[in-house]
Write a protein that holds these residues in place. Structure first.
Motif, PDB file in Angstrom:
ATOM      1  N   PRO A  31       0.819  -1.290   0.159  1.00  9.37           N
ATOM      2  CA  PRO A  31       0.078   0.002  -0.039  1.00  9.37           C
ATOM      3  C   PRO A  31       0.942   1.341   0.067  1.00  9.37           C
ATOM      4  N   THR A  32       0.297   2.309  -0.553  1.00  6.09           N
ATOM      5  CA  THR A  32       1.005   3.627  -0.364  1.00  6.09           C
ATOM      6  C   THR A  32       0.817   4.152   1.014  1.00  6.09           C
ATOM      7  N   LEU A  33       1.566   5.201   1.431  1.00  7.39           N
ATOM      8  CA  LEU A  33       1.519   5.727   2.701  1.00  7.39           C
ATOM      9  C   LEU A  33       0.326   6.289   2.903  1.00  7.39           C
ATOM     10  N   ALA A  34      -0.229   6.935   1.763  1.00  5.95           N
ATOM     11  CA  ALA A  34      -1.636   7.639   2.126  1.00  5.95           C
ATOM     12  C   ALA A  34      -2.682   6.477   2.431  1.00  5.95           C
ATOM     13  N   LYS A  44      -6.344   3.823   5.955  1.00  6.70           N
ATOM     14  CA  LYS A  44      -6.810   2.637   6.572  1.00  6.70           C
ATOM     15  C   LYS A  44      -6.730   2.735   8.173  1.00  6.70           C
ATOM     16  N   GLU A  45      -5.689   3.109   8.671  1.00  2.00           N
ATOM     17  CA  GLU A  45      -5.316   3.241  10.240  1.00  2.00           C
ATOM     18  C   GLU A  45      -6.410   4.198  10.749  1.00  2.00           C
ATOM     19  N   LEU A  76     -17.843  -0.095  11.056  1.00  2.00           N
ATOM     20  CA  LEU A  76     -18.116  -0.504   9.932  1.00  2.00           C
ATOM     21  C   LEU A  76     -17.049  -1.317   9.176  1.00  2.00           C
ATOM     22  N   LYS A  77     -17.623  -2.309   8.357  1.00  2.00           N
ATOM     23  CA  LYS A  77     -16.374  -3.213   7.706  1.00  2.00           C
ATOM     24  C   LYS A  77     -16.173  -2.509   6.550  1.00  2.00           C
ATOM     25  N   ILE A  78     -14.791  -2.438   6.356  1.00  4.37           N
ATOM     26  CA  ILE A  78     -14.292  -1.846   5.086  1.00  4.37           C
ATOM     27  C   ILE A  78     -13.297  -2.938   4.543  1.00  4.37           C
ATOM     28  N   GLU A  79     -13.029  -2.982   3.120  1.00  8.00           N
ATOM     29  CA  GLU A  79     -12.120  -3.755   2.350  1.00  8.00           C
ATOM     30  C   GLU A  79     -11.362  -2.945   1.757  1.00  8.00           C
ATOM     31  N   GLY A 122      -4.756  15.352   1.044  1.00  4.20           N
ATOM     32  CA  GLY A 122      -6.134  15.339   1.868  1.00  4.20           C
ATOM     33  C   GLY A 122      -6.082  14.287   2.789  1.00  4.20           C
ATOM     34  N   VAL A 123      -5.764  13.087   2.890  1.00  3.36           N
ATOM     35  CA  VAL A 123      -5.450  12.011   3.682  1.00  3.36           C
ATOM     36  C   VAL A 123      -4.710  12.542   5.051  1.00  3.36           C
TER      37      VAL A 123
END
Length: 140
Positions: free
Chosen positions: A35-38, A43-44, A53-56, A115-116
């Protein structure tokens, strides 16, 4: 910084469109492992503030689409856009992809990498997207 658009297709580097479920799954797995840093930050942050909420992550949709993050219960996707998404050709591609996913009932919210890393804006962005989709689900 961020915006609500509509929906999303994934291109391999070099502009090749993936149109094969097995290859798409492998491509998504490769990106889950790198994954990218963003993406890591999103995700964190999401896991910390929206653990109900479940996130994929790197979720294949159909035979040729991958979304960065997907909440199945809301049919909501999040895309973390790097600088190349600012190029006209990519913006047109993203717009068409978002519209295609929209026809399948999936809403897409896009935010830039920068923005992240702005926690206040990120929280506001996620809240706005979730509320907009939740409101739509309640009024249909």
């Amino acid at each position: 910084m961020f915006g609500w658009i509509g929906v999303l297709v994934v291109k391999e580097q070099g502009g090749v469109i993936i149109n094969n479920k097995r290859r798409l799954d492998k491509y998504a797995e490769k990106h889950r492992q790198n994954p990218t840093l963003a993406e890591l930050k999103f995700k964190e942050y999401f896991s910390k503030h929206y653990n109900n909420l479940k996130i994929e992550f790197q979720k294949p949709i159909g035979k040729k689409y991958i979304v960065d993050f997907y909440i199945p219960t809301l049919r909501l996707a999040f895309e973390i856009d790097g600088n190349y998404h600012l190029e006209l050709k990519q913006r047109i591609y993203d717009f068409n992809r978002d519209n295609r996913l929209g026809r399948w009932g999936i809403k897409v919210c896009r935010i830039t990498n920068s923005g992240v890393f702005s926690k206040k804006n990120l929280l506001e962005f996620i809240d706005t997207c979730i509320k907009a989709v939740s409101y739509t689900h309640l009024t249909l």
